[in-house]
Design an enzyme around this catalytic site. Sequence first.
Site, short mmCIF file in Angstrom:
data_model
loop_
_atom_site.label_atom_id
_atom_site.label_comp_id
_atom_site.label_asym_id
_atom_site.label_seq_id
_atom_site.Cartn_x
_atom_site.Cartn_y
_atom_site.Cartn_z
N ASP A 6 0.84 -1.20 0.00
CA ASP A 6 0.00 0.00 0.00
C ASP A 6 0.88 1.25 0.00
OD1 ASP A 6 -2.99 1.06 0.99
OD2 ASP A 6 -1.34 2.28 1.73
N TYR A 19 2.87 9.99 -0.63
CA TYR A 19 4.01 9.44 0.10
C TYR A 19 5.33 9.72 -0.60
CZ TYR A 19 0.52 6.47 2.52
OH TYR A 19 -0.55 5.99 3.22
N LYS A 42 -2.97 5.85 -3.92
CA LYS A 42 -4.04 6.77 -3.56
C LYS A 42 -3.90 8.08 -4.32
CE LYS A 42 -3.53 4.86 1.09
NZ LYS A 42 -2.14 4.40 0.92
N HIS A 73 -7.42 9.70 -1.31
CA HIS A 73 -6.68 9.64 -0.05
C HIS A 73 -7.44 10.28 1.11
CE1 HIS A 73 -2.24 9.42 1.44
NE2 HIS A 73 -3.08 8.99 2.35
#
Length: 276
Positions: A53, A58, A83, A113
């Site tokens: 994930d 990120y 996401k 997200h």
Amino acid sequence: MTAQTLTEDGRARVLADGNEIPLLGLGVWQVPDGPETENSVRSALELGYRHVDTAQAYGNEESVGRALGDSGVPREEVFITTKFDPAREDPEAEAQRSLERLGVEQIDLYIIHWPQGGPTWAWPGMQRAHARGYARSIGVSNFSVGELDELLSVAETRPVVNQVEFSPFAYRRRLLDACNEHEVALEAYSPLGTGRHLSDERVQRIAERVGRTPAQVLLRWCVQRDLIVIPKSTHRERIAENAEIFDFALSDEDIAALDALDETGGTDGAVEDRWW
């Protein structure tokens, strides 16, 4: 929820759209792009994980992709979630960019997200990404019951996952009940409370009684609810430890004791404090 939602081996769940998702995944939130992410993902895949994930926000999708490509594990055996960052404009265009960074032809699960700007504006772009084949399944993250209801009232392709902070300490009963009612799988992030729940004496007592670690107890609590759970770790031994949750069961008494740790009042909300 019925037993039919789980695969025969009890290690994966069938989503409402018919796609299968492994119950256990590796999360890479706050893991820096580069060797740390690559090593974490490589270790997880070597240890048998088949679910990773990540997210656009990120900044480590490229590292996830490199580790996947170098692993030797066939692409079709690994479930990849990323996401959509709702601070950006177009989910369809961003999905294409994620595919390039990940080095794959299709994302297994693509989720919004968080509901910045409202719960519905990004969904047409998510549906386009799905229709174009960029994503096999689409869903949401950090959506409350109200936000989920608003989205479901307009969605042509329904979300199949809602990823939220969830653990015995964040046991969002009313949100879980609503997700089950709508056939939206709840996926638990921060199931260990970013590590702070591991030192809780009540959790430790249960762990000692069942001969397991506190992390395994907290993760098992999720799995026994048929929840998808994505603990994060960068340490190989802990990644291995987190995977050892399918060969034991917590008693009804232990489950009830863990249920009682909830600090949210059984909320239908997804977050206590919004960051958007």
